[in-house]
Design a protein around this motif. Sequence first.
Motif, PDB file in Angstrom:
ATOM      1  N   PRO A 170       0.823  -1.222   0.000  1.00 37.15           N
ATOM      2  CA  PRO A 170       0.000   0.000   0.000  1.00 37.15           C
ATOM      3  C   PRO A 170       0.855   1.269   0.000  1.00 37.15           C
ATOM      4  O   PRO A 170       1.827   1.375   0.751  1.00 37.15           O
ATOM      5  CB  PRO A 170      -0.804  -0.110   1.297  1.00 37.15           C
ATOM      6  N   VAL A 171       0.474   2.212  -0.840  1.00 35.77           N
ATOM      7  CA  VAL A 171       1.202   3.470  -0.969  1.00 35.77           C
ATOM      8  C   VAL A 171       0.215   4.633  -0.911  1.00 35.77           C
ATOM      9  O   VAL A 171      -0.796   4.636  -1.613  1.00 35.77           O
ATOM     10  CB  VAL A 171       1.981   3.533  -2.295  1.00 35.77           C
ATOM     11  N   SER A 172       0.520   5.608  -0.072  1.00 31.56           N
ATOM     12  CA  SER A 172      -0.269   6.829   0.007  1.00 31.56           C
ATOM     13  C   SER A 172       0.595   7.983  -0.460  1.00 31.56           C
ATOM     14  O   SER A 172       1.733   8.137  -0.014  1.00 31.56           O
ATOM     15  CB  SER A 172      -0.718   7.066   1.450  1.00 31.56           C
ATOM     16  N   VAL A 173       0.058   8.799  -1.369  1.00 32.10           N
ATOM     17  CA  VAL A 173       0.830   9.887  -1.966  1.00 32.10           C
ATOM     18  C   VAL A 173       0.149  11.217  -1.662  1.00 32.10           C
ATOM     19  O   VAL A 173      -1.062  11.368  -1.905  1.00 32.10           O
ATOM     20  CB  VAL A 173       0.975   9.703  -3.488  1.00 32.10           C
ATOM     21  N   TYR A 174       0.929  12.159  -1.168  1.00 31.12           N
ATOM     22  CA  TYR A 174       0.419  13.480  -0.826  1.00 31.12           C
ATOM     23  C   TYR A 174       1.105  14.536  -1.682  1.00 31.12           C
ATOM     24  O   TYR A 174       2.216  14.343  -2.169  1.00 31.12           O
ATOM     25  CB  TYR A 174       0.639  13.762   0.655  1.00 31.12           C
ATOM     26  N   GLU A 177       2.100  18.231   4.055  1.00 32.70           N
ATOM     27  CA  GLU A 177       0.817  17.562   4.247  1.00 32.70           C
ATOM     28  C   GLU A 177       1.010  16.120   4.723  1.00 32.70           C
ATOM     29  O   GLU A 177       0.326  15.648   5.638  1.00 32.70           O
ATOM     30  CB  GLU A 177       0.037  17.581   2.932  1.00 32.70           C
ATOM     31  N   ALA A 178       1.957  15.432   4.104  1.00 32.71           N
ATOM     32  CA  ALA A 178       2.209  14.035   4.470  1.00 32.71           C
ATOM     33  C   ALA A 178       2.720  13.927   5.897  1.00 32.71           C
ATOM     34  O   ALA A 178       2.291  13.047   6.664  1.00 32.71           O
ATOM     35  CB  ALA A 178       3.207  13.423   3.495  1.00 32.71           C
ATOM     36  N   SER A 179       3.641  14.817   6.272  1.00 35.00           N
ATOM     37  CA  SER A 179       4.207  14.781   7.631  1.00 35.00           C
ATOM     38  C   SER A 179       3.131  15.013   8.682  1.00 35.00           C
ATOM     39  O   SER A 179       3.112  14.348   9.731  1.00 35.00           O
ATOM     40  CB  SER A 179       5.313  15.831   7.768  1.00 35.00           C
ATOM     41  N   LEU A 180       2.241  15.953   8.431  1.00 35.58           N
ATOM     42  CA  LEU A 180       1.165  16.227   9.379  1.00 35.58           C
ATOM     43  C   LEU A 180       0.254  15.012   9.526  1.00 35.58           C
ATOM     44  O   LEU A 180      -0.168  14.662  10.642  1.00 35.58           O
ATOM     45  CB  LEU A 180       0.351  17.440   8.926  1.00 35.58           C
ATOM     46  N   VAL A 216       4.239   6.143   2.891  1.00 33.20           N
ATOM     47  CA  VAL A 216       3.663   7.492   2.804  1.00 33.20           C
ATOM     48  C   VAL A 216       4.690   8.378   2.098  1.00 33.20           C
ATOM     49  O   VAL A 216       5.800   8.568   2.597  1.00 33.20           O
ATOM     50  CB  VAL A 216       3.323   8.055   4.198  1.00 33.20           C
ATOM     51  N   LEU A 217       4.318   8.922   0.942  1.00 32.40           N
ATOM     52  CA  LEU A 217       5.244   9.642   0.078  1.00 32.40           C
ATOM     53  C   LEU A 217       4.690  11.000  -0.310  1.00 32.40           C
ATOM     54  O   LEU A 217       3.475  11.199  -0.307  1.00 32.40           O
ATOM     55  CB  LEU A 217       5.493   8.844  -1.210  1.00 32.40           C
TER      56      LEU A 217
END
Length: 641
Positions: A16-20, A25-28, A252-253
């Motif tokens: 699973p990969v989540s892209v921001y 935004e990703a860090s928060l 998370v990228l």
Amino acid sequence: MGRLNFFEETRFEKLPVSVYATEKEASLTVARHIAEIIKDKQAKGEIAVLGLATGATPVRVYENLVNMYKNEGLSFQNVVTFNLDEYYPMQPDAKQSYVSFMDEHLFNHIDIKRENIYIPNGTLKKEDIADFCIKYEHKIGEYGGLDIQILGIGRTGHIGFNEPGSAPNSGTRLVTLDDLTRRDASRDFGGKENVPTKAITMGIGTIFKAKEIILIAWGKRKSSIIMKAVEGEITGNVPATYLQLSDNVKFVLDKDAASELTRFNTPWLVKDCIWDDNLIKKALIWLSSEVGKPILKITDEDYNNNGMAQLVTEQGPAYNINISVFNQLQHSITGWPGGKPNADDSQRPERAEPARKRSIIFSPHPDDDVISMGGTFIRLVDQGHDVHVAYQTSGNTAVWDTDVLRYVEFAIDFNKSIGQETTVLERIYENMRTFLKIKKPNEIDLEKIRDVKAFIRKSEAYAGARYAGLEDSNIHFMTLPFYETGKTEKNPFKEIDVQLTTKLLQKIKPHQVFSAGDFDDPHGTHKVCFKIILEALKQLRKTEEWAKECWLWMYRGAWDEFETHEIEMAVPLSPMEVNKKRNAIFQHQSQKDHPVFPGDDEREFWIRAEERNRETAVNYNKLGLANYEAMEAFVRWKFEN
């Protein structure tokens, strides 16, 4: 996983990969998820056990956690932390230690109990390390295991310091660091030779025992290894690929770190696309490389056999698409980077008028101008434009200490030769020698040493710009304050940096601005310098008419190059111009042979520049365009109206 938003997986992605959109935004999002775990445990009267990482990647995550403690009442009283790793040997009070890192970015700012912080001990005797590692594993077990493990990823594919060759069931242990890992750390240590060769790290097997694993990564420099970790085969050569074996892992990228994943890099292989001009150009250049043909020879069958049937069906036949892209590429080539006077400029990169433009080249360091666009620099001058160069920083951290002594010795001897008093200079020289003998890695230099280093870079910049044809009145040294920390780590830019840049722009009122667009410069200076220019121009465009007509061109070359499909202006260089550019770079003698901070590319800067410029020309030629000796590439920044 709570608030984390996962895109639809493709057949290429094996976890699973989540892209921001942004690192911010990703860090928060990651920080909020960690906070939820802490609060859930608090509600149950339980301890939250966190596995933490170090390095630049998690810094913003920790900033957000600190903000939640200060402003949202998040308590860390029930938190126990275990860090992934530590250099060996390493004193805990050393600036480069992960003890110092965690204190600086997290622990000193929250209410965690000191006895609940566990970090591998870099001061142990070697014979005691094995026993320490066993006890470290047992301590994690005594707390019931890690509730969450945060990971970064190194460009070798290491997680923790589990370098290539690590076993998937490895435990906490002493390891030898890969050469690339040490090169990446060299700036923190004042040179690779000062980076420890070993580290104590949790093993991959230890990491796998965590109830949840989140790997985070930001920036284009991580995109290649992320692609291997997410889509590649499981291999010990890329330890992060072992994470594909876990059911509890998520990546998370930001969009740059994810940019080489198939769904972003070649989306036509994943699903139907909305085809705009940029995507068509990118896809056709890719297809040309896949089938080994110049653009005008690509057929409908080539489209169909390589995942691009939708494009040729909707907008074909193939030749119509081919000729359109071929023309776009051809029109990007120009020998007139300042615009060709009295010419139809409707299909040229730059405007024809005014025929004589005011151009300013912003150079983050004192040599980026000639390294990255030296050929274009010289051509602009030769074609009669009013060219200025502005060196944004002194570059004084990138000079060898031995050069300082050599130059001061020269000054002493010169003053003696003309009968000048040298007592004060000799005293300063002895202070310098004494300091340099005991100087620690990355220790801030004495002010006089920093001054001499800046003078060396300044004299070389003068020589390079003069070689390019500029008068001294058109050479500007800005010495922006954000850079002048005396450390390799710089301050964020402030309004004063923008004001100084605005003042220079108002003085020159340029029609063209050239700025470094190396946003993946590993040291960050290029990106900061670009942001300062951009902010200054944005402010000026609100009130001054000339600024609204000023075009901003980005160059690269010192660290990377634009992809062919991105290039909007390609300036061809003849063999003679390549040689002149090389000689301009040679004026920067302190950066010759072996610069202080070469990054991960061991080649000299002039070799990097020439080979990249030649590669750009070769890429154009493979697409069926003229065969030039070399090309410098530029992309125009598009301002929002």
